[in-house]
Scaffold this motif. Structure first.
Motif, PDB file in Angstrom:
ATOM      1  N   THR A 163      -8.867  26.774  53.782  1.00 45.06           N
ATOM      2  CA  THR A 163      -9.462  27.603  52.733  1.00 45.06           C
ATOM      3  C   THR A 163     -10.861  27.138  52.346  1.00 45.06           C
ATOM      4  OG1 THR A 163      -8.403  26.236  51.029  1.00 45.06           O
ATOM      5  CG2 THR A 163      -7.200  28.189  51.782  1.00 45.06           C
ATOM      6  N   ARG A 164     -11.450  26.288  53.176  1.00 42.04           N
ATOM      7  CA  ARG A 164     -12.758  25.728  52.838  1.00 42.04           C
ATOM      8  C   ARG A 164     -13.820  26.810  52.658  1.00 42.04           C
ATOM      9  NH1 ARG A 164     -16.838  24.603  56.174  1.00 42.04           N
ATOM     10  NH2 ARG A 164     -15.498  24.814  57.995  1.00 42.04           N
ATOM     11  N   LYS A 165     -13.905  27.750  53.613  1.00 39.08           N
ATOM     12  CA  LYS A 165     -14.936  28.780  53.513  1.00 39.08           C
ATOM     13  C   LYS A 165     -14.654  29.751  52.366  1.00 39.08           C
ATOM     14  CE  LYS A 165     -16.645  28.730  58.256  1.00 39.08           C
ATOM     15  NZ  LYS A 165     -16.932  29.539  59.483  1.00 39.08           N
ATOM     16  N   MET A 166     -13.379  30.029  52.131  1.00 39.33           N
ATOM     17  CA  MET A 166     -13.028  30.904  51.024  1.00 39.33           C
ATOM     18  C   MET A 166     -13.465  30.286  49.696  1.00 39.33           C
ATOM     19  SD  MET A 166      -9.274  32.002  49.639  1.00 39.33           S
ATOM     20  CE  MET A 166      -8.688  32.417  51.275  1.00 39.33           C
ATOM     21  N   ARG A 167     -13.159  28.989  49.537  1.00 44.38           N
ATOM     22  CA  ARG A 167     -13.520  28.315  48.297  1.00 44.38           C
ATOM     23  C   ARG A 167     -15.034  28.189  48.156  1.00 44.38           C
ATOM     24  NH1 ARG A 167     -11.908  23.294  48.617  1.00 44.38           N
ATOM     25  NH2 ARG A 167     -11.076  23.338  50.736  1.00 44.38           N
ATOM     26  N   ALA A 168     -15.723  27.978  49.253  1.00 40.59           N
ATOM     27  CA  ALA A 168     -17.183  27.904  49.202  1.00 40.59           C
ATOM     28  C   ALA A 168     -17.778  29.241  48.785  1.00 40.59           C
ATOM     29  CB  ALA A 168     -17.728  27.480  50.560  1.00 40.59           C
ATOM     30  N   SER A 169     -17.187  30.342  49.248  1.00 44.54           N
ATOM     31  CA  SER A 169     -17.703  31.663  48.889  1.00 44.54           C
ATOM     32  C   SER A 169     -17.491  31.958  47.405  1.00 44.54           C
ATOM     33  CB  SER A 169     -17.039  32.739  49.742  1.00 44.54           C
ATOM     34  OG  SER A 169     -15.668  32.899  49.419  1.00 44.54           O
ATOM     35  N   LEU A 170     -16.386  31.466  46.829  1.00 44.80           N
ATOM     36  CA  LEU A 170     -16.179  31.636  45.394  1.00 44.80           C
ATOM     37  C   LEU A 170     -17.217  30.846  44.609  1.00 44.80           C
ATOM     38  CD1 LEU A 170     -12.282  31.468  45.164  1.00 44.80           C
ATOM     39  CD2 LEU A 170     -13.740  33.488  44.985  1.00 44.80           C
ATOM     40  N   GLY A 171     -17.555  29.671  45.103  1.00 45.24           N
ATOM     41  CA  GLY A 171     -18.611  28.898  44.465  1.00 45.24           C
ATOM     42  C   GLY A 171     -19.941  29.631  44.526  1.00 45.24           C
ATOM     43  N   LYS A 172     -20.205  30.250  45.670  1.00 45.66           N
ATOM     44  CA  LYS A 172     -21.439  31.028  45.821  1.00 45.66           C
ATOM     45  C   LYS A 172     -21.454  32.214  44.857  1.00 45.66           C
ATOM     46  CE  LYS A 172     -21.924  33.470  49.641  1.00 45.66           C
ATOM     47  NZ  LYS A 172     -22.206  33.812  51.063  1.00 45.66           N
ATOM     48  N   ALA A 173     -20.302  32.870  44.722  1.00 47.73           N
ATOM     49  CA  ALA A 173     -20.215  34.016  43.814  1.00 47.73           C
ATOM     50  C   ALA A 173     -20.438  33.590  42.366  1.00 47.73           C
ATOM     51  CB  ALA A 173     -18.865  34.695  43.972  1.00 47.73           C
ATOM     52  N   MET A 174     -19.874  32.443  41.988  1.00 50.51           N
ATOM     53  CA  MET A 174     -20.014  31.972  40.616  1.00 50.51           C
ATOM     54  C   MET A 174     -21.427  31.498  40.315  1.00 50.51           C
ATOM     55  SD  MET A 174     -16.481  29.980  39.701  1.00 50.51           S
ATOM     56  CE  MET A 174     -16.945  29.901  37.972  1.00 50.51           C
ATOM     57  N   ALA A 175     -22.146  31.025  41.344  1.00 50.51           N
ATOM     58  CA  ALA A 175     -23.509  30.528  41.135  1.00 50.51           C
ATOM     59  C   ALA A 175     -24.457  31.644  40.723  1.00 50.51           C
ATOM     60  CB  ALA A 175     -24.006  29.841  42.402  1.00 50.51           C
ATOM     61  N   GLY A 176     -24.130  32.889  41.086  1.00 47.24           N
ATOM     62  CA  GLY A 176     -24.933  34.022  40.652  1.00 47.24           C
ATOM     63  C   GLY A 176     -26.221  34.225  41.412  1.00 47.24           C
ATOM     64  N   THR A 177     -26.351  33.607  42.583  1.00 50.58           N
ATOM     65  CA  THR A 177     -27.591  33.722  43.342  1.00 50.58           C
ATOM     66  C   THR A 177     -27.480  34.685  44.517  1.00 50.58           C
ATOM     67  OG1 THR A 177     -26.951  31.784  44.634  1.00 50.58           O
ATOM     68  CG2 THR A 177     -28.351  31.413  42.709  1.00 50.58           C
ATOM     69  N   THR A 178     -26.258  34.935  45.002  1.00 44.89           N
ATOM     70  CA  THR A 178     -26.073  35.838  46.139  1.00 44.89           C
ATOM     71  C   THR A 178     -24.665  36.414  46.094  1.00 44.89           C
ATOM     72  OG1 THR A 178     -26.278  36.020  48.551  1.00 44.89           O
ATOM     73  CG2 THR A 178     -25.249  34.029  47.693  1.00 44.89           C
TER      74      THR A 178
END
Length: 280
Positions: free
Chosen positions: A38-53
């Motif tokens: 689930t590494r990429k899934m969790r990384a994408s949630l971090g990206k979504a929460m960062a609000g940059t992309t």
């Protein structure tokens, strides 16, 4: 949330959940769920929460994912949409509607409405406008925070020409891009062929929006639409009622619904959910 997705929190059914290799996790209804998977899934949630992309997930499935409930369609409660709503509750910003297809002949997603004459064949993945003046409207609502700044429309290159408006106005040419054919002052001229064409309208305010397609004649083949935000998480549900795993591996299909779904959502996803098997 990150720890739970990584399999590091206790399961309600017992067990630590850590390193659940080759084991069925009852809490997650999944097999072999662990941090490395689930590494990429969790990384994408971090990206979504960062609000940059914007992060994007694809759901490739059959009737159990397509909103079909045996006697009709429950679009508000299909699991990909519920998943997106639940993630919003725990703080993952919504990245828009995701891909909203035209595919069900008896009951469309309520974000799509029609006037005039349209034909939607069972599960083939597109709707056909049959006469000049017929309209198809894709309108988002505030339910689920479905707002955005960019609208996309997918259709066949073999479609008859048509006109579009966004919020009642023909978009400026500088804000419209098409992957084939041309656009000018609201008029769309497809370039021909059995290819999926994407039209994108940018420069919108961050809000709900509506896109109206008006047919210039018969043979106007529409596939789907979306409203996207600049950041957050979008879930593209490209599931098909009755689908089997081999449908998605069939490279010989050049005109059917497999083509429309496989080739419509062209972005590279951060995660893919495969929900197939019951029809195989």
């Amino acid at each position: 949330l990150n720890a739970w997705l990584a399999g590091q929190l206790d399961s309600p059914q017992g067990g630590s959940g850590q390193g659940r290799s080759n084991a069925y996790d009852f809490a997650r209804n999944s097999y072999n769920w662990k941090g490395s998977n689930t590494r990429k899934m969790r990384a994408s949630l971090g990206k979504a929460m960062a609000g940059t992309t914007r992060a994007e997930w694809h759901v490739v499935g059959d009737s159990t994912s397509s909103a079909y409930i045996g006697t009709g369609y429950d679009y508000l409660n299909m699991w990909p949409r519920v998943m997106r709503s639940q993630l919003a509750i725990v703080g993952i910003p919504v990245g828009g509607t995701g891909f909203v297809p035209l595919s069900n002949p008896t009951q469309q997603d309520p974000r799509w409405t029609f006037t005039g004459s349209w034909t939607v064949a069972a599960n083939n993945g597109f709707a056909t406008g049959n006469s000049a003046g017929s309209t198809a409207t894709f309108a988002t609502t505030t339910q689920g925070s479905e707002t955005g700044t960019e609208m996309s429309l997918w259709y066949f290159g073999s479609a008859t020409g048509f006109n579009i408006t966004v919020d009642g106005t023909a978009p400026a040419g500088a804000n419209v891009a098409v992957t084939q054919g041309s656009y000018s002052a609201g008029a769309v001229t497809p370039g021909g062929g059995t290819v999926v064409v994407k039209l994108t309208v940018t420069g919108l305010t961050s809000a709900t929006h509506s896109l109206v397609v008006t047919c210039s004649g018969g043979g106007t083949y529409m596939i789907g639409a979306s409203l996207s935000a600049a950041s957050g998480l979008a879930v593209n549900n490209i599931s098909i009622l009755g689908a089997r795993a081999d449908y998605w591996a069939d490279t010989s299909d050049t005109t059917g619904y497999q083509l429309t779904r496989k080739n419509s959502v062209t972005t590279t996803p951060d995660a893919i959910f495969l929900a197939l098997g019951i029809n195989d």
